[in-house]
Design a protein around this motif. Structure first.
Motif, PDB file in Angstrom:
ATOM      1  N   PHE A  61       0.483   8.036  -3.882  1.00 44.91           N
ATOM      2  CA  PHE A  61      -1.068   7.922  -3.490  1.00 44.91           C
ATOM      3  C   PHE A  61      -1.345   8.480  -2.308  1.00 44.91           C
ATOM      4  N   ALA A  62      -0.394   9.111  -1.521  1.00 47.07           N
ATOM      5  CA  ALA A  62      -0.879   9.473  -0.312  1.00 47.07           C
ATOM      6  C   ALA A  62      -0.221  11.061  -0.095  1.00 47.07           C
ATOM      7  N   ALA A  92      -8.870   3.704  -8.149  1.00 47.85           N
ATOM      8  CA  ALA A  92     -10.478   3.635  -8.474  1.00 47.85           C
ATOM      9  C   ALA A  92     -11.059   3.493  -6.675  1.00 47.85           C
ATOM     10  N   ALA A  93     -10.003   2.939  -6.014  1.00 49.94           N
ATOM     11  CA  ALA A  93     -10.671   2.765  -4.597  1.00 49.94           C
ATOM     12  C   ALA A  93     -10.123   4.104  -3.781  1.00 49.94           C
ATOM     13  N   LEU A  94      -9.449   4.906  -4.085  1.00 53.38           N
ATOM     14  CA  LEU A  94      -9.156   6.209  -3.333  1.00 53.38           C
ATOM     15  C   LEU A  94     -10.436   6.803  -2.562  1.00 53.38           C
ATOM     16  N   LYS A 148      -6.944   9.814 -11.652  1.00 52.95           N
ATOM     17  CA  LYS A 148      -7.743   8.987 -12.580  1.00 52.95           C
ATOM     18  C   LYS A 148      -7.068   9.188 -13.860  1.00 52.95           C
ATOM     19  N   SER A 151      -4.250   1.352 -10.866  1.00 56.04           N
ATOM     20  CA  SER A 151      -5.709   1.384 -11.465  1.00 56.04           C
ATOM     21  C   SER A 151      -6.684   1.040 -10.385  1.00 56.04           C
ATOM     22  N   ARG A 204      -7.680  11.762  -5.997  1.00 62.15           N
ATOM     23  CA  ARG A 204      -8.018  11.023  -7.080  1.00 62.15           C
ATOM     24  C   ARG A 204      -8.483  11.296  -8.189  1.00 62.15           C
ATOM     25  N   MET A 260      -5.980   0.866  -7.018  1.00 69.29           N
ATOM     26  CA  MET A 260      -5.974   1.967  -5.920  1.00 69.29           C
ATOM     27  C   MET A 260      -6.641   3.111  -6.229  1.00 69.29           C
ATOM     28  N   PHE A 275       0.734  -1.191  -0.044  1.00 68.03           N
ATOM     29  CA  PHE A 275       0.110  -0.102  -0.016  1.00 68.03           C
ATOM     30  C   PHE A 275       0.848   1.286   0.064  1.00 68.03           C
ATOM     31  N   SER A 276       2.180   1.202   0.255  1.00 63.55           N
ATOM     32  CA  SER A 276       2.994   2.281   0.257  1.00 63.55           C
ATOM     33  C   SER A 276       3.691   2.343  -1.226  1.00 63.55           C
TER      34      SER A 276
END
Lengths: 334, 310, 330
Positions: free
Chosen positions: C329-330, C256-258, C268, C252, C264, C254, C242-243
């Motif tokens: 992502f973060a 979509a799930a953000l 996207k 893709s 996001r 991740m 996840f990091s």
């Protein structure tokens, strides 16, 4: 978005006839949707969100009826309309897409025929014109190789394609109002995102008003302007999506927000910790108390909650209303 | 466009008790079995009630009738062709035999043939359908080919051949009817087994250690039973008609009084003495009607879509 | 890799014939999948429909025939076991299904359903079985009186509790959870996930956790594998996964799930896969994700990438894993 609302629900109540009398399914629900905007109805199964949708569409199953209030589609009372008028409204000025596109599409007709059928029934288009518009619609919902796919049967398409076809049918007559009942629940996650994007884009083009029905508040945050949270047939919190999600005032809304393990990239501490859960479950139909229906699951319950009837929605902030005697505090800082 | 309103979520309709709910938990629902529920729903329907009443009436007539109205139905009881109401309540036939005695005594034979033939139909049909549906593959294909072979034979003709080969006794007649009637039941059973075999609870039972016999008999069959029972009920009606047909053609058992035999022996005089044929005919008609009503009502009672929401 | 793990899946293939005519069509449901689950841990498999994650689960449970490979429970290959030997294995290997409405036999009472695995797999007296049923009902938070009810008299969450009680009946070491909460309402999901976590802590259970929901997987799993069209395309321990995920398909998923928001929205555009997975019937030769990958190059369509290690326990199958930097992502 300052124009007159497309749809107004005014104090709508829905009841189900049973052997032991009528039981309330939805009580005193009011909201309105403006042109081009989206409202999400959020709640667990049995909270009355789907029944509300079916009531607007005049498609309530046998035994259910609107027992109070009004549904106004562009100022026209839908409940009081004659059956032929209702049919004219359905499909033409409002339409609906369902959770499972496979069961909502007719398996023995091609998707082109089904889109054209909607157009011919409501817009008096000729066969040729309807077929041409059907192809336009398939292109509009971004189905690749639309010229070939127009001759395909539903079973020859993937789940995402079928939902796109459903959207094409629903929007073929450019309705003022689209009701989407869990439109992506049956789809894969990456496809869900694509379908939501598509809905948002088409909404912008056609200024359709959308009522989005869902059980997952987080999933709709991107596209819903307003949200109404339903619990046991009553709206317990309503307001602008952003405000409600950032600062829920009703303990139930707050509980819904934290009990879902949302993806947190880069965060490692979350693993294996117990989730904050809302204990118990929704009171079943016919066993709803007159007091706040959430009181038996609520951590903030007080004596007044157990003696006073369910409070009505009252406005706590400019764009947020809540039905709770002990709402969570709004942080006044910032 | 088909836009069918979704059925309400079952969770909304069923009673339930929260396990963790603080405060007094609502009373537990009564543990009514699905079978008891179906029986209640069956008797609540007018057609179901009518069917049950007709069948019960005929069963009473068949088993108590001969005791209340003793005497050999083959004995001559009066003048031939005496109309109903003169000497005897329902008159006499071409040999002067009492029609009422014939109907009461014949009920036993006719209903027994119907029930046993339906049972044979059921046993063969369910066995073949269950094996074909559960195992599938080459065995399933072979069994279905056999079923098709039996299905394409003209049933009445086939039964006539069997009866003329093995003798005109009630046993042979019953067996023949059973042997020619099972293919539809086999196909229905196979379809149900194919459907249920793929459901999660069958996989769950396998994961819990269930083998093929347990899965077939204890897991899938009970769940496939309702439509099969409907088919069996209707098969009773068909078998009664079949017996009548065979007897009409003179292929019934001449030594056992049955409704079919009465019609068969009196058919030449139907125009002169209508009651000799019409009365046993009416008995067959009402019996088959009763069985069909029961079967249809049962079919409705087990169909969850037609269940009343309470 | 030290002592044998509780479950080791090694080169698992599950193929089945979709049709013989007009031309032979073979569904490559699972195509060479390997992973191991140590005792007491949770291994997650993520994927979309058709990825083969459910087939993998059912193959582990010996519910579908396998084409090739080995499935070892405590070092013993269970793939060819039958009869009594398979019964022994089933005691320590149980399963929870997605839909609690279809995975309970509607014609049996709850007590009977929970007792079924005990009856079939263990030889115990009636009293012992009854006592065990009471204990199991309590363990999953149901009242003892629930034993006499039929499945339709329970709510969805309660039914899933019943399924869990049934899975626990023979004191298994591993429970396969196939989308065990995705059919439930969100508030009920949390209750069931917490129950699974508590039971794991109390009984040292291992879970094979199949899900399409990355949020749930991040919360539940020690190690995660992503499946696409029958193959694992990335596998890593929770924190690494996840990091710093490395496969474009994982990106893709991740994205979509953000949670909704500007991050996001911006990710996207570049990372969300277009289209839908191709059919697992006769899949293409190259990388199976090539048809949807935003970063596809010619090599991807011609040559299938192998799983390569890029960190401790972190495996990825992508030709370009060292060329493209993963998104932040973060």
């Amino acid at each position: 978005m300052s124009s007159d609302p497309v749809l107004v629900l005014d104090d709508l109540s829905i009841a189900l006839a049973t052997i032991s009398g009528e039981v309330p399914v939805v009580e005193h629900l009011s909201f309105s949707v403006a042109q081009g905007s989206t409202i999400a109805l959020v709640g667990e199964s049995g909270c009355g969100k789907s029944m509300t949708a079916l009531a607007i569409m005049n498609l309530l199953p046998q035994g259910f009826r609107c027992s109070g209030g009004r549904i106004l589609l562009e100022s026209e009372d839908v409940v009081a309309a004659t059956p032929s008028r209702r049919r004219a409204l359905r499909g033409n000025r409002m339409s609906m897409i369902f959770q499972e596109p496979m069961t909502a599409l007719n398996p023995v007709f091609t998707v082109g025929e089904q889109i054209a059928e909607a157009l011919r029934a409501h817009q008096n288009l000729g066969r040729r014109a309807a077929a041409a518009r059907a192809l336009d619609m398939l292109r509009a919902v971004q189905i690749p190789a639309a010229e070939n796919r127009i001759k395909a049967y539903p079973h020859q398409l993937s789940g995402g394609m079928r939902q796109r076809v459903m959207i094409a049918i629903a929007l073929a007559c450019r309705p003022k109002l689209l009701i989407a009942d869990e439109p992506t629940t049956a789809l894969d996650v990456t496809v869900q995102a694509q379908v939501f994007d598509l809905l948002a884009r088409l909404q912008e083009e056609m200024s359709t008003a959308i009522i989005l029905i869902t059980h997952d508040l987080g999933a709709v945050a991107d596209i819903a302007d307003d949200v109404a949270v339903l619990y046991a047939g009553r709206c317990i919190e309503q307001g602008a999506t952003r405000v409600v999600m950032e600062q829920p005032l009703h303990p139930y809304t707050a509980g819904l927000m934290v009990c879902v393990p949302h993806l947190q990239p880069g965060v490692m501490a979350a693993r294996h910790r117990l989730l904050a859960e809302i204990p118990g479950m929704v009171p079943p139909l016919g066993q709803r108390p007159t007091i706040c229906a959430f009181s038996d699951r609520c951590t903030r319950v007080g004596n007044d909650c157990l003696s006073e009837p369910q409070p009505p929605l009252f406005t706590l902030a400019p764009t947020q209303a809540v039905a709770c005697l002990h709402p969570l505090q709004r942080e006044t800082t910032a | 466009m088909t836009m069918i309103p979704m059925p309400a979520h079952p969770e909304m309709l069923g009673p339930a008790n929260p396990p963790h709910a603080p405060g007094p938990s609502p009373p537990l629902p009564s543990p009514a079995s699905p079978a008891a529920e179906i029986a209640t729903r069956l008797l609540r329907r007018p057609t179901g009630l009518a069917g049950v009443l007709i069948i019960t009436g005929f069963l009473l007539a068949a088993f108590a009738g001969p005791h209340l109205y003793p005497g050999d139905p083959f004995d001559v009881a009066g003048l031939p062709f005496s109309p109903p109401g003169e000497d005897l309540v329902l008159g006499t036939d071409y040999l002067g035999r009492d029609i009422l005695a014939g109907l009461l005594h014949g009920a036993r034979a006719t209903l027994t043939v119907g029930a046993i033939a339906a049972l044979i139909t059921l046993v063969i049909g369910v066995a073949i359908g269950a094996l074909a549906g559960y195992f599938g593959g080459a065995l399933g294909t072979a069994l279905m080919k056999i079923t098709e072979f039996f299905q394409v034979l003209p049933t009445l003709l086939f039964a006539m051949v069997l009866v003329s080969l093995f003798g005109q006794t009630l046993t042979v007649v019953t067996l023949s009817i059973g042997i020619v009637s099972w293919p539809p039941v086999a196909r229905l059973t196979r379809a149900e087994f194919l459907r249920i075999r793929g459901l999660d609870f069958v996989k769950a039972a396998r994961a819990a250690g269930a083998g093929a016999p347990y899965l077939i008999l204890r897991v899938i069959l009970p769940n496939a039973a309702p439509p099969i029972i409907v088919a069996a009920t209707l098969a009773v009606g068909t078998a009664i008609l079949f017996e009548g047909g065979l007897s009409f053609l003179g292929l019934g058992d001449p030594n056992v009084m049955s409704w079919g035999l009465m019609i068969g022996q009196n058919r030449a005089y139907a125009l002169d003495a209508w009651w000799t044929v019409a009365l046993p005919g009416a008995a067959i008609f009402i019996a088959v009607l009763g069985v069909s009503l029961l079967g249809d009502a049962f079919n409705d009672a087990i169909n969850p879509r037609l269940r009343r929401r309470t | 890799m030290s002592a044998p793990a509780l479950l080791e899946v090694d080169g698992l293939f599950v193929h089945f014939e979709a049709s013989r005519r007009p031309k032979p069509a073979v569904v490559h449901a699972v195509d060479g999948v390997s992973f191991r689950i140590p005792r007491g841990t949770t291994f997650g498999i993520v994927g979309e429909s058709g990825s083969g994650k459910s087939t993998t689960a059912q193959a582990v449970m010996r519910l579908v025939p396998t084409t090739a490979g080995a499935i070892r429970l405590d070092g013993r290959n269970i793939i060819d076991l039958n009869g009594v030997a398979l019964h022994e294995v089933r005691k320590s290997l149980q399963m929870i299904f997605q839909d609690p409405f279809s995975s309970l036999d509607p014609r049996r009472r709850a007590g009977n359903l929970i007792a079924e695995p005990i009856r079939l797999l263990e030889h115990r007296s009636k009293d012992e079985t009854a006592a065990r049923v009471d204990e199991l009902l309590a363990a999953v938070g149901l009242q003892p009186s629930a034993a006499s009810l039929f499945p339709h008299q329970f709510s969805g969450g309660q039914r899933q509790r019943l399924c869990i009680a049934r899975a626990l009946a023979t004191a298994p070491a591993l429970i396969v959870c196939d989308e065990a909460v995705s059919a439930l309402d969100v508030a009920i999901q949390a209750q069931i996930l917490n129950l699974l976590l508590r039971l794991q802590a109390e009984r040292g259970l291992a879970y094979l956790f199949i899900s399409h929901d990355l949020g749930v997987v991040q919360h539940m799993c020690d190690e995660i594998a992503v499946m696409y069209l029958g193959q694992i395309i990335e596998q890593a321990p929770n924190s690494a996964f996840f990091s710093r995920p490395h496969h474009p398909y994982t990106w893709s998923l991740m994205t979509a799930a953000l949670p909704a928001g500007p991050l996001r929205q911006s990710l996207k555009k570049s990372y969300l896969a277009t289209g839908e997975p191709p059919s697992p019937i006769n899949p293409p030769n190259g990388c199976r994700f090539a048809s949807r990958c935003p970063f596809v190059v010619t090599r991807c369509r011609e040559e299938a990438p192998e799983l390569v290690a890029i960190g401790t326990g972190h495996w990825v199958a992508c030709h370009r894993h060292d060329e493209i930097d993963p998104p932040v992502f973060a």
